[in-house]
Design an enzyme around this catalytic site. Structure first.
Site, PDB file in Angstrom:
ATOM      1  CB  SER A 169      -1.510   4.313   5.997  1.00  0.00           C
ATOM      2  OG  SER A 169      -1.610   5.717   5.887  1.00  0.00           O
ATOM      3  CG  HIS A 196       2.028   5.954   6.401  1.00  0.00           C
ATOM      4  ND1 HIS A 196       1.350   5.665   5.229  1.00  0.00           N
ATOM      5  CD2 HIS A 196       3.304   5.537   6.195  1.00  0.00           C
ATOM      6  CE1 HIS A 196       2.170   5.103   4.369  1.00  0.00           C
ATOM      7  NE2 HIS A 196       3.365   5.014   4.933  1.00  0.00           N
ATOM      8  CG  ASP A 289       4.078   3.137   1.429  1.00  0.00           C
ATOM      9  OD1 ASP A 289       4.979   2.795   0.645  1.00  0.00           O
ATOM     10  OD2 ASP A 289       4.291   3.561   2.582  1.00  0.00           O
TER      11      ASP A 289
END
EC number: 3.1.1.61
Length: 349
Positions: A169, A196, A289
């Protein structure tokens, strides 16, 4: 929270000021180029800086380099362009120390305006909590020595990695670049990546990675069979999963989902279909995540790797994995690549 806006367009500066102040933050200054930004930072010391890329006198890349050398401050690159040239520059700004890239809101009449505003405000709030460090320019031609990787620990007979799954991310693009630069073309299995990234930026990001990666990089397609020695990125707005024959499945996300694509969804499918015969990696990123799913893969006997906290931009996802005892190894991206290069070639699906 005090924010400095750096953009050469008065209209954009006015729009960003309105958005940021309506979001409950304070705009302590505006600058139309990097030189003005440096002067303002020296006087006002903002908590966060929003940075345009293309500006006269001093552009966003040089400004970010100077800021991270002289006044380390969290920087979010706010751009309206997703061309390859701008993607390359945006990645260079991230390498210089900026935290992330986010799209410029396209004006109140645009259907995605509210979504873009919420994304920008959420990003500013999140990166304000990041502890940035002073960055010095690396001398040209000087390469960092990469320590040899730890041995691949075969805790069970017949370890045959059929897939490498990577989640990342905030801070992930630069870490992923460093990893893919070092990985061997003889990688014995497919590499699936959930990164992400701001909507609309993925295609240029993929092209940028192809300029530096030892392996070909593409955006995964529904029903495509992932092949060894290739890298597949999860598309915008879709969860990417993989079955035991390495066929890619894409599931459309809901508009209100915060994380789509999700690292957790990819790792869950890897756990279900590959179990111990998988390699999973968590790189720099906010939140958690993929951490719980990495813990499950660790329990199953898979090779699990988290990025070393000394090298991350944000130690959320890899740090959570370490807290859960999910990471068999904690390494820098170059050492992760070196470890992946030790995987047995004959074990490919």
């Amino acid at each position: 929270m005090d924010v400095l806006i750096v953009d050469d367009s008065p209209v954009i500066r006015q729009l960003l000021r309105h958005i940021i102040e309506e979001g409950g933050m304070r705009v302590i200054g505006e600058a139309s180029n990097g030189v003005e930004a440096l002067r303002c930072i020296a006087r006002r010391r903002p908590d966060v800086i929003t940075m345009d890329i293309h500006m006269p006198v001093m552009d966003g890349l040089e400004a970010s380099r100077r800021i991270m050398e002289e006044y380390p401050t969290p920087i979010v690159v706010v751009t309206a362009s997703y061309s390859l040239g701008d993607a390359v520059t945006a990645m260079q700004v991230l390498e210089a120390g900026a935290i992330t890239v986010t799209p410029k809101p396209q004006g109140p009449s645009h259907p995605d305006f509210e979504r873009d505003v919420e994304s920008l405000l959420r990003t500013i709030r999140l990166i304000s909590e990041v502890k940035v460090v002073r960055r010095f320019r690396r001398r040209q031609g000087k390469r960092e020595e990469v320590q040899p990787p730890p041995p691949v620990n075969h805790e069970h007979e017949g370890f045959q990695p059929g897939v490498i799954a990577i989640g990342a991310s905030t801070g992930g693009p630069v870490a992923l670049k460093e990893l893919l630069q070092g990985i061997s073309r003889k990688t014995p299995c497919p590499v699936l990546v959930v990164q992400h990234i701001s909507p609309g930026f993925l295609t240029s990001f993929c092209e940028w990675l192809n300029q530096v990666s030892a392996l070909p990089v593409s955006i995964g397609e529904y029903g495509e069979r992932a092949e060894r020695g290739r890298v597949y990125l999860a598309p915008d707005g879709c969860h990417m999963e993989v079955d035991r024959s390495c066929r890619i499945s894409l599931v459309n996300g809901n508009r209100d989902e915060t994380l789509c694509p999700s690292v957790s969804r990819l790792f869950s499918s890897v756990a279900k279909n590959f179990g111990r015969n998988a390699v999973v990696v968590l790189l720099s990123g906010m939140g958690r995540d993929g951490a719980a799913e990495m813990a499950e893969l660790h329990r199953l006997g898979a090779l699990t790797i988290a990025q070393d906290p000394a090298t991350v931009v944000v130690n959320g996802m890899p740090g959570e994995a370490v807290k859960l005892g999910a990471a068999r190894h904690v390494l820098s991206p170059p050492r992760i690549a070196a470890l992946l290069n030790e995987l047995p070639v004959q074990s490919c699906v």
